[in-house]
Design a protein around this motif. Structure first.
Motif, PDB file in Angstrom:
ATOM      1  N   SER A  47      -1.912  12.061   3.479  1.00 52.61           N
ATOM      2  CA  SER A  47      -3.065  11.187   3.655  1.00 52.61           C
ATOM      3  C   SER A  47      -3.134  10.141   2.550  1.00 52.61           C
ATOM      4  O   SER A  47      -3.424   8.967   2.805  1.00 52.61           O
ATOM      5  CB  SER A  47      -4.351  12.020   3.670  1.00 52.61           C
ATOM      6  OG  SER A  47      -5.475  11.194   3.840  1.00 52.61           O
ATOM      7  N   GLU A  48      -2.853  10.550   1.309  1.00 55.40           N
ATOM      8  CA  GLU A  48      -2.894   9.613   0.186  1.00 55.40           C
ATOM      9  C   GLU A  48      -1.737   8.625   0.241  1.00 55.40           C
ATOM     10  O   GLU A  48      -1.911   7.427   0.019  1.00 55.40           O
ATOM     11  CB  GLU A  48      -2.860  10.384  -1.133  1.00 55.40           C
ATOM     12  CG  GLU A  48      -3.026   9.514  -2.373  1.00 55.40           C
ATOM     13  CD  GLU A  48      -4.406   8.879  -2.453  1.00 55.40           C
ATOM     14  OE1 GLU A  48      -4.492   7.690  -2.814  1.00 55.40           O
ATOM     15  OE2 GLU A  48      -5.392   9.574  -2.132  1.00 55.40           O
ATOM     16  N   ILE A  49      -0.552   9.124   0.564  1.00 57.01           N
ATOM     17  CA  ILE A  49       0.624   8.257   0.627  1.00 57.01           C
ATOM     18  C   ILE A  49       0.470   7.194   1.700  1.00 57.01           C
ATOM     19  O   ILE A  49       0.805   6.029   1.510  1.00 57.01           O
ATOM     20  CB  ILE A  49       1.894   9.100   0.871  1.00 57.01           C
ATOM     21  CG1 ILE A  49       2.237   9.920  -0.385  1.00 57.01           C
ATOM     22  CG2 ILE A  49       3.086   8.212   1.260  1.00 57.01           C
ATOM     23  CD1 ILE A  49       3.324  10.963  -0.161  1.00 57.01           C
ATOM     24  N   MET A  50      -0.069   7.567   2.848  1.00 53.43           N
ATOM     25  CA  MET A  50      -0.148   6.665   4.001  1.00 53.43           C
ATOM     26  C   MET A  50      -1.533   6.058   4.188  1.00 53.43           C
ATOM     27  O   MET A  50      -1.847   5.553   5.266  1.00 53.43           O
ATOM     28  CB  MET A  50       0.258   7.434   5.267  1.00 53.43           C
ATOM     29  CG  MET A  50       1.653   8.033   5.223  1.00 53.43           C
ATOM     30  SD  MET A  50       2.947   6.794   4.961  1.00 53.43           S
ATOM     31  CE  MET A  50       2.899   5.920   6.523  1.00 53.43           C
ATOM     32  N   THR A  51      -2.330   6.067   3.140  1.00 50.69           N
ATOM     33  CA  THR A  51      -3.706   5.583   3.275  1.00 50.69           C
ATOM     34  C   THR A  51      -3.794   4.128   3.716  1.00 50.69           C
ATOM     35  O   THR A  51      -4.766   3.718   4.334  1.00 50.69           O
ATOM     36  CB  THR A  51      -4.466   5.773   1.945  1.00 50.69           C
ATOM     37  OG1 THR A  51      -5.843   5.490   2.134  1.00 50.69           O
ATOM     38  CG2 THR A  51      -3.906   4.850   0.852  1.00 50.69           C
ATOM     39  N   GLY A  52      -2.757   3.341   3.416  1.00 50.58           N
ATOM     40  CA  GLY A  52      -2.754   1.938   3.811  1.00 50.58           C
ATOM     41  C   GLY A  52      -2.268   1.686   5.221  1.00 50.58           C
ATOM     42  O   GLY A  52      -2.169   0.530   5.654  1.00 50.58           O
ATOM     43  N   HIS A  77       0.826  -1.209   0.000  1.00 51.31           N
ATOM     44  CA  HIS A  77       0.000   0.000   0.000  1.00 51.31           C
ATOM     45  C   HIS A  77       0.864   1.265   0.000  1.00 51.31           C
ATOM     46  O   HIS A  77       0.455   2.289  -0.561  1.00 51.31           O
ATOM     47  CB  HIS A  77      -0.936  -0.001   1.203  1.00 51.31           C
ATOM     48  CG  HIS A  77      -2.123  -0.897   1.037  1.00 51.31           C
ATOM     49  ND1 HIS A  77      -3.056  -0.717   0.046  1.00 51.31           N
ATOM     50  CD2 HIS A  77      -2.526  -2.001   1.740  1.00 51.31           C
ATOM     51  CE1 HIS A  77      -3.993  -1.649   0.134  1.00 51.31           C
ATOM     52  NE2 HIS A  77      -3.703  -2.452   1.149  1.00 51.31           N
ATOM     53  N   ASP A  78       2.048   1.199   0.620  1.00 52.42           N
ATOM     54  CA  ASP A  78       2.950   2.360   0.605  1.00 52.42           C
ATOM     55  C   ASP A  78       3.372   2.698  -0.822  1.00 52.42           C
ATOM     56  O   ASP A  78       3.410   3.879  -1.210  1.00 52.42           O
ATOM     57  CB  ASP A  78       4.192   2.078   1.455  1.00 52.42           C
ATOM     58  CG  ASP A  78       3.896   2.108   2.943  1.00 52.42           C
ATOM     59  OD1 ASP A  78       2.795   2.560   3.319  1.00 52.42           O
ATOM     60  OD2 ASP A  78       4.764   1.679   3.727  1.00 52.42           O
ATOM     61  N   ILE A  79       3.721   1.667  -1.586  1.00 49.95           N
ATOM     62  CA  ILE A  79       4.117   1.872  -2.976  1.00 49.95           C
ATOM     63  C   ILE A  79       2.952   2.472  -3.774  1.00 49.95           C
ATOM     64  O   ILE A  79       3.118   3.460  -4.507  1.00 49.95           O
ATOM     65  CB  ILE A  79       4.556   0.538  -3.615  1.00 49.95           C
ATOM     66  CG1 ILE A  79       5.884   0.048  -3.003  1.00 49.95           C
ATOM     67  CG2 ILE A  79       4.686   0.688  -5.132  1.00 49.95           C
ATOM     68  CD1 ILE A  79       7.104   0.759  -3.501  1.00 49.95           C
ATOM     69  N   ILE A  80       1.763   1.880  -3.616  1.00 50.37           N
ATOM     70  CA  ILE A  80       0.600   2.348  -4.370  1.00 50.37           C
ATOM     71  C   ILE A  80       0.235   3.773  -3.965  1.00 50.37           C
ATOM     72  O   ILE A  80      -0.048   4.635  -4.811  1.00 50.37           O
ATOM     73  CB  ILE A  80      -0.590   1.398  -4.151  1.00 50.37           C
ATOM     74  CG1 ILE A  80      -0.303   0.033  -4.795  1.00 50.37           C
ATOM     75  CG2 ILE A  80      -1.871   1.994  -4.731  1.00 50.37           C
ATOM     76  CD1 ILE A  80      -1.360  -1.019  -4.492  1.00 50.37           C
ATOM     77  N   GLY A  92       6.094   8.516   7.241  1.00 45.59           N
ATOM     78  CA  GLY A  92       5.869   8.964   5.872  1.00 45.59           C
ATOM     79  C   GLY A  92       6.356  10.366   5.591  1.00 45.59           C
ATOM     80  O   GLY A  92       6.007  10.965   4.560  1.00 45.59           O
ATOM     81  N   ASN A  93       7.177  10.917   6.462  1.00 40.48           N
ATOM     82  CA  ASN A  93       7.643  12.300   6.293  1.00 40.48           C
ATOM     83  C   ASN A  93       8.559  12.462   5.089  1.00 40.48           C
ATOM     84  O   ASN A  93       8.441  13.429   4.342  1.00 40.48           O
ATOM     85  CB  ASN A  93       8.358  12.764   7.561  1.00 40.48           C
ATOM     86  CG  ASN A  93       7.420  12.880   8.731  1.00 40.48           C
ATOM     87  OD1 ASN A  93       6.639  13.815   8.823  1.00 40.48           O
ATOM     88  ND2 ASN A  93       7.482  11.915   9.651  1.00 40.48           N
ATOM     89  N   GLY A  94       9.484  11.509   4.905  1.00 38.55           N
ATOM     90  CA  GLY A  94      10.407  11.610   3.782  1.00 38.55           C
ATOM     91  C   GLY A  94       9.697  11.519   2.450  1.00 38.55           C
ATOM     92  O   GLY A  94       9.967  12.303   1.524  1.00 38.55           O
ATOM     93  N   ARG A  95       8.780  10.573   2.310  1.00 35.96           N
ATOM     94  CA  ARG A  95       8.031  10.415   1.068  1.00 35.96           C
ATOM     95  C   ARG A  95       7.196  11.655   0.769  1.00 35.96           C
ATOM     96  O   ARG A  95       7.121  12.120  -0.374  1.00 35.96           O
ATOM     97  CB  ARG A  95       7.144   9.173   1.149  1.00 35.96           C
ATOM     98  CG  ARG A  95       7.902   7.879   0.922  1.00 35.96           C
ATOM     99  CD  ARG A  95       7.141   6.660   1.400  1.00 35.96           C
ATOM    100  NE  ARG A  95       7.222   6.541   2.863  1.00 35.96           N
ATOM    101  CZ  ARG A  95       6.967   5.418   3.524  1.00 35.96           C
ATOM    102  NH1 ARG A  95       6.617   4.328   2.876  1.00 35.96           N
ATOM    103  NH2 ARG A  95       7.067   5.372   4.831  1.00 35.96           N
ATOM    104  N   THR A  96       6.580  12.200   1.813  1.00 35.13           N
ATOM    105  CA  THR A  96       5.772  13.407   1.633  1.00 35.13           C
ATOM    106  C   THR A  96       6.655  14.596   1.261  1.00 35.13           C
ATOM    107  O   THR A  96       6.295  15.402   0.391  1.00 35.13           O
ATOM    108  CB  THR A  96       4.981  13.714   2.907  1.00 35.13           C
ATOM    109  OG1 THR A  96       4.217  12.564   3.280  1.00 35.13           O
ATOM    110  CG2 THR A  96       4.049  14.894   2.700  1.00 35.13           C
ATOM    111  N   ALA A  97       7.803  14.709   1.896  1.00 33.29           N
ATOM    112  CA  ALA A  97       8.726  15.818   1.612  1.00 33.29           C
ATOM    113  C   ALA A  97       9.197  15.764   0.163  1.00 33.29           C
ATOM    114  O   ALA A  97       9.257  16.794  -0.527  1.00 33.29           O
ATOM    115  CB  ALA A  97       9.914  15.758   2.560  1.00 33.29           C
ATOM    116  N   ARG A  98       9.510  14.563  -0.324  1.00 35.28           N
ATOM    117  CA  ARG A  98       9.996  14.442  -1.706  1.00 35.28           C
ATOM    118  C   ARG A  98       8.871  14.666  -2.716  1.00 35.28           C
ATOM    119  O   ARG A  98       9.105  15.182  -3.811  1.00 35.28           O
ATOM    120  CB  ARG A  98      10.679  13.090  -1.903  1.00 35.28           C
ATOM    121  CG  ARG A  98      12.011  12.994  -1.167  1.00 35.28           C
ATOM    122  CD  ARG A  98      12.736  11.684  -1.419  1.00 35.28           C
ATOM    123  NE  ARG A  98      12.101  10.553  -0.761  1.00 35.28           N
ATOM    124  CZ  ARG A  98      12.309  10.192   0.500  1.00 35.28           C
ATOM    125  NH1 ARG A  98      13.144  10.889   1.264  1.00 35.28           N
ATOM    126  NH2 ARG A  98      11.693   9.142   1.032  1.00 35.28           N
TER     127      ARG A  98
END
Length: 487
Positions: free
Chosen positions: A323-328, A289-292, A392-398
């Motif tokens: 919210s979308e990135i970490m929805t899973g 889910h993180d990838i998706i 999920g901070n790094g993914r959101t930051a990028r």
């Protein structure tokens, strides 16, 4: 008795003759009134500065380290150590001048310090609020701005209960010290910070606390160091080549590598199959889910063309992308700012109570830049440094970073697996040393790497990136290269 002389000592009637002989022989040297050292080869000024606490206990035993020295815990900018004792006295030594002020004696709350004492925290604050009328010379007190900032730090670290205990302690000792007026000043400042009293504050951080939008000044200082460095650069535009199908292929690799950095590791074809089918591995549903979730954000042309036009819109975009990135991962509270402090190793990120204020203040640094690459790096670092979410901070930051580039049709930045250590190290250099040059260099190279890859076909892009070592383990002795075609 005299075979091994201590580093610092004074003479007595019994030892004065022997010490004089040792001085004449060059085995001991005099460094002040009735003060000697057995360290005859070291620079005397440096020696005194490094050992002032030990020397203090010899020349002014029983005194109380007070005023700005107790506040700063170091030699003052004017080269002085301030203490309180029974009478006025100044003792100049090489490198340091000891200034004893006449004042109240030791209280039970004062702390032992070598052969002297240290003012308690409550006493130290009251001392620094005493009148200081010397003009043209260094004050024995720190500025009111520093006192306000200290109280903000105490409030943030120890919360309302902690600062109220400190106020109670100051109230209890103010009569014994004769510092009732000073306590009134302290009481007003604390009341203003808590919102229970009206008072004109001076320090910007204290003012923000008073207005209900407190922020982390240290985090902003690091972001400002990056902004200043970015503002000095001359940028060469790097227009994107990723249009049509290439946009979605580059979006996949963006999501894939962004998750790899955070420890969500799949074989690249396995990750591609998860994206294409929407089916997550039964053994790793959260990772799938993180990838998706990441892909949905970074491959949405509409979303990635959105950049914040106001501070409030910045917070809204940040929350919605997270919210979308970490929805899973509902346990990580997608789209909600953290309620507990988070860490990465020894690094402690911004306190939850300071998250919103720090992001709002940081947005002002972002708007001060014009170039998309500069804005992208600033917003990425700000989010990473604040770490506003549980995870999920790094993914959101990028994602925030690349939206700045996609929106202006510039090449986005991807950090491949093999480049992870360079990326993380460059961030740490800003966090720990306020040195942004390495981060700018690393991200610029990553953008050039992406620009060199043909993303029109998945297999072609994968092949070219493999030739550049992009998928290699960062622990191996491999380096990322720019793709320069077949040789």
């Amino acid at each position: 008795m005299f075979k091994k002389m201590p580093p610092f000592f004074s003479s007595t009637t019994e030892t004065s003759k022997h010490i004089s002989k040792e001085v004449d022989a060059g085995r001991v040297r005099k460094i002040g009134p009735n003060l000697y050292t057995s360290k005859v080869d070291d620079d005397v000024s440096m020696l005194v500065r490094q050992n002032w606490a030990m020397i203090l206990g010899i020349i002014l035993p029983g005194c109380i380290v007070s005023h700005r020295t107790a506040f700063e815990s170091r030699i003052s900018p004017g080269g002085k150590i301030y203490v309180t004792g029974g009478y006025l006295r100044t003792i100049p030594l090489p490198g340091v001048t000891f200034v004893q002020l006449k004042g109240p004696g030791r209280l039970d709350s004062d702390m032992p310090f070598v052969s002297a004492y240290m003012s308690s925290r409550a006493r130290m604050l009251l001392e620094n609020l005493t009148p200081s009328r010397v003009r043209g010379e260094e004050s024995k007190n720190v500025d009111i701005e520093e006192i306000e900032r200290k109280l903000v730090d105490i409030l943030n670290a120890e919360k309302e209960d902690g600062i109220n205990r400190l106020r109670d302690q100051a109230r209890e000792i103010s009569d014994a010290l004769g510092y009732n007026r000073e306590f009134e000043k302290l009481d007003k400042i604390i009341g203003a910070l808590l919102g229970t009293r009206q008072a004109a504050l001076v320090n910007p951080v204290a003012k923000a606390q008073q207005l209900g939008v407190p922020y982390d000044a240290d985090a902003l200082m690091k972001a400002e160091a990056l902004r200043a460095a970015l503002a000095q650069l001359v940028y060469e535009p790097m227009p994107t080549k990723a249009t049509g199908s290439a946009f979605y292929n580059i979006g996949f690799f963006d999501a894939y590598f962004s998750n790899y950095i955070e420890g969500t590791q799949f074989e690249v074809d396995e990750a591609k199959d998860i994206i294409d089918t929407g089916l997550v591995p039964l053994s790793r549903p959260s990772d799938g889910h993180d990838i998706i979730g990441t892909y949905r954000v970074v491959s949405s042309l509409d979303d990635m063309r959105r950049t914040p036009r106001s501070a409030e819109e910045f917070l809204e975009l940040l929350r919605s992308r997270h919210s979308e990135i970490m929805t899973g991962r509902p346990d990580k509270h997608p789209g909600q700012f953290k309620e507990e402090v988070n860490y990465a190793g020894a690094t402690r990120f911004v306190d939850p109570a300071l998250v919103k204020g720090t992001l709002l203040q940081g947005f002002g640094l972002y708007t001060a830049l014009e170039n998309p690459f500069a804005r992208a790096l600033l917003i990425m670092f700000l989010v990473a440094e604040v770490h506003p979410f549980d995870d999920g901070n790094g993914r959101t930051a990028r994602a925030m970073m690349n939206a700045e580039l996609v929106a202006t049709e510039q090449t986005r930045i991807i950090v491949p697996s093999v480049f992870r250590n360079e990326y993380v190290s460059s961030l740490k250099r800003i966090t720990n040393h306020q040195q942004p040059e390495s981060f700018i260099k690393v991200m610029s190279f990553a953008q050039k790497f992406v620009h060199s890859i043909d993303f029109r076909g998945y297999e072609t892009a994968k092949y070219q990136m493999a030739k550049c070592n992009a998928f290699e383990d960062p622990a191996d002795d491999k380096r990322l290269h720019i793709f320069e075609g077949e040789r």
